[in-house]
Design an enzyme around this catalytic site. Structure first.
Site, short mmCIF file in Angstrom:
data_model
loop_
_atom_site.label_atom_id
_atom_site.label_comp_id
_atom_site.label_asym_id
_atom_site.label_seq_id
_atom_site.Cartn_x
_atom_site.Cartn_y
_atom_site.Cartn_z
N HIS A 117 -38.79 50.42 -45.32
CA HIS A 117 -39.09 50.47 -43.87
C HIS A 117 -39.55 49.09 -43.41
CE1 HIS A 117 -38.84 54.79 -43.39
NE2 HIS A 117 -39.80 55.04 -44.25
N ASP B 294 -39.55 60.45 -41.29
CA ASP B 294 -38.46 59.54 -40.95
C ASP B 294 -37.35 60.21 -40.14
OD1 ASP B 294 -39.88 57.67 -42.38
OD2 ASP B 294 -38.82 58.10 -44.25
N HIS C 1 -40.11 52.68 -51.14
CA HIS C 1 -39.64 53.38 -49.94
C HIS C 1 -40.28 52.75 -48.69
CE1 HIS C 1 -38.84 57.26 -47.61
NE2 HIS C 1 -39.78 56.68 -46.88
N GLU C 2 -41.60 52.56 -48.76
CA GLU C 2 -42.32 51.97 -47.62
C GLU C 2 -41.90 50.52 -47.40
OE1 GLU C 2 -43.86 53.86 -45.60
OE2 GLU C 2 -43.75 55.56 -46.97
ZN LIG Z 1 -40.40 56.92 -44.89
#
Ligand SMILES: [Zn+2]
Length: 373
Positions: A83, A179, A79-80
């Site tokens: 980003h 987010d 997930h990171e």
């Molecule tokens: Zn996030």
């Protein structure tokens, strides 16, 4: 989530896409708790058994519990990285990715101010989580439990499907600094000033955190997680609000604009009681120690540590901090502040062509923010 505060007490485990990956001490503590939880849980939500509590063999229970915990955090890392991948494409540097007690954190050098860029970076993480969730969901449905082992693997994919989709859904809530809150700020920033948009988005985040905290009290003991996350959101929202105000206010301000130019220095051989008299006369809180070149910085705090009776036989050199960091007068004031925060120091020497041209303190910076705001 991606916050922007500094993290100590982490260990590095390597690099991905050039970004250092770190494990925070709280992560190392929580990982076994997750493994234990997955091993023993018999919770069933919407047909997904979210643990291996029904398995009779305790070895298998704990092995799969640990596997589920590790895989879950790998998903958080992905997930990171989602980003980070988009951030890198927009030339935004990522200092590191840290896994902590409540998930992951990609620290950006600077949060992009262009709404469309911030929005894309913010959405990339939940998008990755949804994709992993859907992929796990497909595997969950396509696996037929012809053996016990396959049943465990199927349960594992069920856990990953549930928590990744949960992670995406939770992160997309419009509560700054999550987010969804960033997406909200980006949207608001197209309608109003960036500072106002940040204040509004942070306000929504704080209200959300308060509600979540109250909900947590009703759901105790399990609600303790809600209370913890509510705290993190509340603090994160205020921190980010503050740092945005500082960054926006100090935009275009250089170190030379706010530094104290006529620097008063002291020699290393001066004794501490002479220094106290000198401080009373010159009324500064810190002085560069100078002997042809800067040797260190001595402050009122250093003086306070020395008992009055020892002051005449202690020199400035004995008590000064020799960890001096200098900056150029042309440096942006915000960057100077970042250096002070990073090294936990209150003053920077301003040097040009090996000459001491000024001194800049945190107090100078904070005062400037108050005046300019
Ligand atoms: Zn996030």
């Amino acid at each position: 989530m991606h916050f922007s505060f500094s993290m100590k007490t982490s260990i590095s485990i390597g690099r991905i896409m050039g970004i250092p990956i770190k494990l925070h001490i709280t992560f190392l503590l929580i990982l076994p708790v997750f493994a234990y939880f997955f091993a023993l849980s018999t919770v069933n939500i919407m047909g997904f058994t979210l643990g291996f509590g029904d398995v009779s063999s305790s070895i298998i229970k704990y092995v799969f519990g640990a596997l589920a915990a590790v895989m879950f955090f790998v998903c958080v890392l992905l997930h990171e990285l989602g980003h980070s991948y988009v951030a890198l494409r927009y030339q935004t540097k990522i200092k590191n990715i840290t896994l902590l007690i409540f998930g992951g954190l990609a620290s950006m050098e600077e949060i992009p101010r262009k709404p469309s860029t911030e929005c894309s970076i913010a959405l990339a993480g939940p998008l990755v989580s949804i994709l992993i969730g859907l992929l796990s969901l497909m595997l969950f449905f396509f696996l037929h439990q012809t053996s016990y082992m396959l049943l465990y693997v199927k349960t594992l994919f069920g856990i990953l499907a549930f928590y990744n989709i949960f992670l995406a859904g939770f992160n997309i809530l419009p509560a700054f600094p999550m987010d969804g809150g960033r997406v909200l700020r980006a949207f608001l920033a197209t309608k109003m000033g960036y500072m106002e948009a940040t204040e509004k988005a942070a306000g929504v985040g704080k209200i959300f955190a308060i509600f979540m905290g109250i909900l947590g009290f009703f759901l105790l003991p399990g609600g303790v997680w809600f209370i913890l996350i509510a705290f993190i959101i509340y603090i994160g929202a205020s921190e980010e609000e503050k740092s945005t105000i500082v960054a926006v206010t100090l935009e275009g301000v250089k170190v030379k604009d706010i530094m104290t130019a006529d620097v008063v220095t002291v020699p290393p051989a001066m004794n501490v009681s002479e220094l106290v008299d000198f401080m009373l006369k010159t009324k500064h809180m810190g002085y560069p120690v100078f002997d042809g070149k800067p040797l260190g910085i001595v402050t009122l705090n250093d003086v306070r540590k020395i008992p009055v009776e020892n002051r005449s036989n202690t020199t400035v050199k004995d008590i000064m901090t020799d960890n001096i960091i200098s900056v150029k007068p042309e440096m942006n004031a915000v960057d100077a502040l970042k250096i002070m925060v990073k090294h936990n120091i209150g003053r920077l020497l301003v040097m040009e062509n090996n000459l001491l041209v000024g001194i800049v303190s945190r107090t100078d910076l904070i005062r400037s923010v108050q005046i300019l705001k």
